[in-house]
Design a protein around this motif. Structure first.
Motif, PDB file in Angstrom:
ATOM      1  N   VAL A   1      37.423  24.838  59.525  1.00  0.00           N
ATOM      2  CA  VAL A   1      38.217  25.568  60.508  1.00  0.00           C
ATOM      3  C   VAL A   1      39.703  25.275  60.306  1.00  0.00           C
ATOM      4  O   VAL A   1      40.547  26.175  60.397  1.00  0.00           O
ATOM      5  CB  VAL A   1      37.768  25.218  61.943  1.00  0.00           C
ATOM      6  N   SER A   2      40.035  24.020  60.045  1.00  0.00           N
ATOM      7  CA  SER A   2      41.435  23.656  59.788  1.00  0.00           C
ATOM      8  C   SER A   2      41.972  24.380  58.568  1.00  0.00           C
ATOM      9  O   SER A   2      43.131  24.817  58.541  1.00  0.00           O
ATOM     10  CB  SER A   2      41.551  22.143  59.595  1.00  0.00           C
ATOM     11  N   GLU A   3      41.136  24.521  57.567  1.00  0.00           N
ATOM     12  CA  GLU A   3      41.550  25.229  56.344  1.00  0.00           C
ATOM     13  C   GLU A   3      41.897  26.688  56.654  1.00  0.00           C
ATOM     14  O   GLU A   3      42.893  27.225  56.145  1.00  0.00           O
ATOM     15  CB  GLU A   3      40.433  25.155  55.308  1.00  0.00           C
ATOM     16  N   VAL A   4      41.090  27.342  57.500  1.00  0.00           N
ATOM     17  CA  VAL A   4      41.339  28.741  57.845  1.00  0.00           C
ATOM     18  C   VAL A   4      42.611  28.879  58.679  1.00  0.00           C
ATOM     19  O   VAL A   4      43.454  29.739  58.412  1.00  0.00           O
ATOM     20  CB  VAL A   4      40.138  29.327  58.609  1.00  0.00           C
ATOM     21  N   THR A   5      42.744  28.050  59.715  1.00  0.00           N
ATOM     22  CA  THR A   5      43.897  28.169  60.613  1.00  0.00           C
ATOM     23  C   THR A   5      45.213  27.823  59.931  1.00  0.00           C
ATOM     24  O   THR A   5      46.260  28.394  60.240  1.00  0.00           O
ATOM     25  CB  THR A   5      43.701  27.263  61.839  1.00  0.00           C
ATOM     26  N   GLU A   6      45.165  26.873  58.985  1.00  0.00           N
ATOM     27  CA  GLU A   6      46.391  26.473  58.295  1.00  0.00           C
ATOM     28  C   GLU A   6      46.810  27.469  57.227  1.00  0.00           C
ATOM     29  O   GLU A   6      48.001  27.600  56.913  1.00  0.00           O
ATOM     30  CB  GLU A   6      46.215  25.082  57.678  1.00  0.00           C
ATOM     31  N   SER A   7      45.841  28.169  56.652  1.00  0.00           N
ATOM     32  CA  SER A   7      46.164  29.160  55.624  1.00  0.00           C
ATOM     33  C   SER A   7      46.527  30.527  56.215  1.00  0.00           C
ATOM     34  O   SER A   7      47.009  31.410  55.498  1.00  0.00           O
ATOM     35  CB  SER A   7      44.985  29.327  54.666  1.00  0.00           C
ATOM     36  N   ALA A   8      46.297  30.699  57.536  1.00  0.00           N
ATOM     37  CA  ALA A   8      46.616  31.962  58.208  1.00  0.00           C
ATOM     38  C   ALA A   8      48.125  32.099  58.372  1.00  0.00           C
ATOM     39  O   ALA A   8      48.863  31.107  58.274  1.00  0.00           O
ATOM     40  CB  ALA A   8      45.930  32.021  59.566  1.00  0.00           C
ATOM     41  N   PRO A   9      48.623  33.319  58.608  1.00  0.00           N
ATOM     42  CA  PRO A   9      50.062  33.514  58.845  1.00  0.00           C
ATOM     43  C   PRO A   9      50.556  32.638  59.984  1.00  0.00           C
ATOM     44  O   PRO A   9      49.792  32.255  60.876  1.00  0.00           O
ATOM     45  CB  PRO A   9      50.166  35.004  59.193  1.00  0.00           C
ATOM     46  N   ALA A  10      51.830  32.330  59.966  1.00  0.00           N
ATOM     47  CA  ALA A  10      52.418  31.467  60.982  1.00  0.00           C
ATOM     48  C   ALA A  10      52.238  32.069  62.365  1.00  0.00           C
ATOM     49  O   ALA A  10      52.235  33.300  62.527  1.00  0.00           O
ATOM     50  CB  ALA A  10      53.895  31.253  60.693  1.00  0.00           C
ATOM     51  N   PRO A  11      52.067  31.217  63.387  1.00  0.00           N
ATOM     52  CA  PRO A  11      51.879  31.721  64.757  1.00  0.00           C
ATOM     53  C   PRO A  11      53.060  32.566  65.208  1.00  0.00           C
ATOM     54  O   PRO A  11      54.206  32.304  64.840  1.00  0.00           O
ATOM     55  CB  PRO A  11      51.759  30.445  65.592  1.00  0.00           C
ATOM     56  N   ALA A  12      52.778  33.585  66.002  1.00  0.00           N
ATOM     57  CA  ALA A  12      53.839  34.440  66.544  1.00  0.00           C
ATOM     58  C   ALA A  12      54.609  33.677  67.607  1.00  0.00           C
ATOM     59  O   ALA A  12      54.097  32.748  68.231  1.00  0.00           O
ATOM     60  CB  ALA A  12      53.242  35.713  67.135  1.00  0.00           C
ATOM     61  N   GLY A  13      55.852  34.083  67.800  1.00  0.00           N
ATOM     62  CA  GLY A  13      56.673  33.435  68.809  1.00  0.00           C
ATOM     63  C   GLY A  13      56.278  33.835  70.210  1.00  0.00           C
ATOM     64  O   GLY A  13      55.430  34.711  70.425  1.00  0.00           O
ATOM     65  N   ILE A  14      56.904  33.195  71.187  1.00  0.00           N
ATOM     66  CA  ILE A  14      56.625  33.484  72.595  1.00  0.00           C
ATOM     67  C   ILE A  14      57.033  34.921  72.921  1.00  0.00           C
ATOM     68  O   ILE A  14      58.130  35.359  72.581  1.00  0.00           O
ATOM     69  CB  ILE A  14      57.385  32.497  73.505  1.00  0.00           C
ATOM     70  N   GLY A  15      56.128  35.664  73.568  1.00  0.00           N
ATOM     71  CA  GLY A  15      56.422  37.036  73.948  1.00  0.00           C
ATOM     72  C   GLY A  15      56.111  38.056  72.884  1.00  0.00           C
ATOM     73  O   GLY A  15      56.313  39.245  73.087  1.00  0.00           O
ATOM     74  N   THR A  16      55.619  37.606  71.721  1.00  0.00           N
ATOM     75  CA  THR A  16      55.258  38.531  70.654  1.00  0.00           C
ATOM     76  C   THR A  16      53.742  38.573  70.511  1.00  0.00           C
ATOM     77  O   THR A  16      53.032  37.640  70.909  1.00  0.00           O
ATOM     78  CB  THR A  16      55.881  38.116  69.317  1.00  0.00           C
ATOM     79  N   ARG A  17      53.259  39.637  69.900  1.00  0.00           N
ATOM     80  CA  ARG A  17      51.816  39.847  69.804  1.00  0.00           C
ATOM     81  C   ARG A  17      51.194  38.866  68.816  1.00  0.00           C
ATOM     82  O   ARG A  17      51.681  38.698  67.702  1.00  0.00           O
ATOM     83  CB  ARG A  17      51.545  41.281  69.387  1.00  0.00           C
ATOM     84  N   GLU A  18      50.086  38.254  69.234  1.00  0.00           N
ATOM     85  CA  GLU A  18      49.346  37.300  68.411  1.00  0.00           C
ATOM     86  C   GLU A  18      47.948  37.829  68.192  1.00  0.00           C
ATOM     87  O   GLU A  18      47.126  37.893  69.112  1.00  0.00           O
ATOM     88  CB  GLU A  18      49.281  35.949  69.111  1.00  0.00           C
ATOM     89  N   ASP A  19      47.638  38.250  66.967  1.00  0.00           N
ATOM     90  CA  ASP A  19      46.332  38.813  66.647  1.00  0.00           C
ATOM     91  C   ASP A  19      45.502  37.756  65.914  1.00  0.00           C
ATOM     92  O   ASP A  19      45.848  37.335  64.808  1.00  0.00           O
ATOM     93  CB  ASP A  19      46.497  40.055  65.771  1.00  0.00           C
TER      94      ASP A  19
END
Length: 612
Positions: free
Chosen positions: A88-106
């Motif tokens: 799970v850590s491998e997937v989450t770390e390789s995913a695009p960077a988290p969106a900022g506050i107030g922006t859409r997070e898919d």
């Protein structure tokens, strides 16, 4: 220890026993973790099921040991840290960077990848656990290991994905999470019924559901949807749906005057747009129905909030009904005020004056569509209300029932839910139908006023024959064809623009013909009474002058010529005969009209039968 807690010797040994218990549990966890790693490597290398691994017996023995000492949760935690957490850590770390506050997070793609890799990582263990999963103390690796770790990492690394502040992103992530849960549930059902029940009752699943604040999400959607509907329905007048190929004025302001409001007597000029059957042309109808349907759209609806979304859709239908009701009430009050004003002009007795004074307006808002709509606009409103009611019954009810019932597995519960949903929405649509006759009457009143304008020429018949030496009439008066001409013109226009259905047009035609005939009968009756009264006065005058009396219909004393009174009655008979013919041309039988017998009796020779 618990049974001997009152014994001093047992209490003295409790710390030592707990220390041994923790040591044994640590050894068990370490051993289990080591065996898991070896089995994982063997499973990836050999590509066989867990039961065929060399370490399958050891795994089974260790799982039974956890169950024997009631430490299944420790086994789940060990699996979570040893097998699930790294992938799970491998997937989450390789995913695009988290969106900022107030922006859409898919996070739909992240959830999908985490689920696939995590389940794949523990698949060999699930195969081994099948043989002992029927026990109540068996382990729940899908809930306590897979779901718990994915939930923890998403909450830590992608906290905005659970925020309802952006409803569009929230519902997308929620839908993805529910698909993820359904996949885990389906996987648990392949293990055993007990495993499926333990997953549904797991603390990890409850914690995951709590992260989704559905109440706040619904509140935001309610404000968005209800706000759009209310903003449209509170606009003054009637606004048409904006079209690329045509534009129309939104609403015409009512003229300022100090007297009682008058219904329009001539069509208001506006750019013509043919109403397309089955498609709303007014912004109010379009916005209300669109938002009612939107309550059950994929990008809005949440099964867990089904009752609230059904209630919202029903409230939208009710709000549209209120919009129709206020406008219709304004029309009815206008008709009453005008009728009272007309009576007060024709008579000055105290009773009529009192009646006119009591005809006051309760609907004070001039923003209602009833204050500005002309005859053609009213026809459009009637068509829209009829279409809205039909669409709610035939389309919205089906969409809502399918949505609500689709999430319920039990047949009896599903049937009860869909029935309640249908009844709730159908009831609101049924109450709209009661306004159709009222709007039709308002249209008929305006068209009737246009038609009866020609009746003002009825009084000219008397002057024509008394003031001139006009011969005996042989054809109807020139104003008779004009009596129903506004109705014919309006009917043709409505048929061309498809504003009214054939049934509605037929009802309108009959109501207008009834109104015109009633007015014709009233004026004709007054005219006949005046003619006879004048004739009697002239005869009395002639008697005093010694010239004798020639009664109506007596041509012997006038050299075989008809008297002026006879000519007047002859003309009135020709006119009413032609009027009956005009009624037939509109597919309205004169004898079927309530007011026609009185009209015929007043103008036709005594004993002549009613025309067919």
């Amino acid at each position: 220890l618990s049974q001997g807690k009152d014994s001093q010797q047992i209490r003295a040994l409790s710390d030592r026993v707990k220390s041994c218990d923790e040591t044994l549990l640590k050894e068990l966890n370490d051993t289990f973790a080591a065996v898991l790693l070896d089995a994982s490597k063997e499973s990836k290398k050999a590509g066989v099921s867990g039961t065929k691994l060399k370490s399958s017996a050891s795994l089974k023995f260790l799982l039974e040991a956890y169950q024997a000492v009631g430490r299944s949760s420790d086994a789940e935690k060990t699996v979570k840290n040893t097998l699930v957490k790294p992938v799970v850590s491998e997937v989450t770390e390789s995913a695009p960077a988290p969106a900022g506050i107030g922006t859409r997070e898919d996070v739909s793609e992240i959830l999908k990848n985490c689920s696939e890799k995590a389940v794949d990582a523990v698949s060999f263990l699930l195969d081994v656990a099948k043989d002992i999963s029927s026990s109540e103390s068996s382990c729940d690796f899908l809930g306590g290991s897979v779901l718990a770790e994915i939930d923890a990492q998403l909450h830590e690394k992608r906290p905005s994905s659970f925020s309802p502040g952006l409803p569009e992103a929230f519902i997308s992530n929620y839908a993805a999470s529910m698909a993820f849960i359904e996949a885990l549930q389906a996987k648990s059902e392949t293990i055993s019924q007990v495993a499926a029940e333990k997953f549904l009752d797991s603390e990890a699943l409850r914690a995951f559901h709590k992260r989704w604040n559905l109440s706040v999400y619904f509140t935001l959607r309610f404000q968005e949807i209800a706000g759009d509907v209310d903003a449209t329905l509170t606009k003054p007048g009637l606004e048409r749906v904006k079209k690329e190929d045509a534009t129309t004025p939104t609403a015409q302001k009512s003229p300022k005057n100090n007297g009682p409001p008058k219904s329009p007597k001539s069509p208001q000029k506006h750019q013509e747009i043919s109403d397309i059957p089955g498609v709303f042309s007014l912004a109010a109808s379009e916005a209300a129905f669109r938002n009612a349907v939107r309550c059950f759209g994929d990008d809005v609806y949440v099964p867990a909030q089904a009752d609230k979304f059904v209630r919202l859709a029903a409230q939208i239908v009710s709000r549209y009904r209120a919009w129709v009701s206020v406008g219709t009430e304004y029309l009815e009050e206008t008709a009453l005020i005008n009728a009272a004003a007309e009576k007060s002009e024709s008579t000055s007795d105290d009773t009529t004056s009192s009646s006119a004074a009591t005809a006051t307006r309760r609907t004070t808002s001039s923003n209602t569509w009833g204050a500005t709509a002309g005859c053609e606009e009213l026809a459009t409103v009637r068509s829209e209300v009829e279409l809205f009611s039909k669409k709610v019954k035939e389309e919205l009810v089906k969409i809502a029932a399918d949505r609500v019932g689709g999430a319920i597995k039990d047949p009896e519960d599903r049937e009860a839910a869909t029935k309640a949903t249908s009844q709730c929405l159908e009831l609101g649509a049924a109450t709209l139908d009661e306004f159709l006759p009222k709007i039709t009457s308002a249209i008929a009143l305006i068209v009737t006023e246009r038609c009866t304008e020609a009746l003002k020429q009825l009084k000219g018949i008397t002057a024509t024959f008394r003031m001139t030496n006009k011969p005996t009439p042989s054809k109807h008066s020139h104003f008779v064809p004009m009596l129903l001409q506004p109705l014919s013109k309006f009917s043709e226009e409505s048929q061309r623009t498809r504003r009214l259905s054939p049934i509605a047009a037929k009802e309108l035609t009959r109501e207008v013909c009834e109104g015109v005939t009633k007015k014709y009968a009233e004026m004709a009756g007054d005219l006949v009474a005046t003619v006879l009264k004048t004739e009697a006065s002239l005869n009395r005058l002639k008697d005093r002058q010694g010239k004798g009396t020639a009664t109506a219909g007596d041509a012997t004393k006038t050299g075989g010529k008809l008297s002026d009174t006879d000519k007047i009655f002859k003309q009135l008979h020709l006119d009413v005969t032609e009027y009956a013919s005009r009624l037939n041309s509109l597919s309205v039988q004169p004898s079927s009209l309530e007011a026609f017998p009185a009209l015929w009796k007043a103008l036709a020779p005594e004993g002549e039968p009613l025309p067919a």
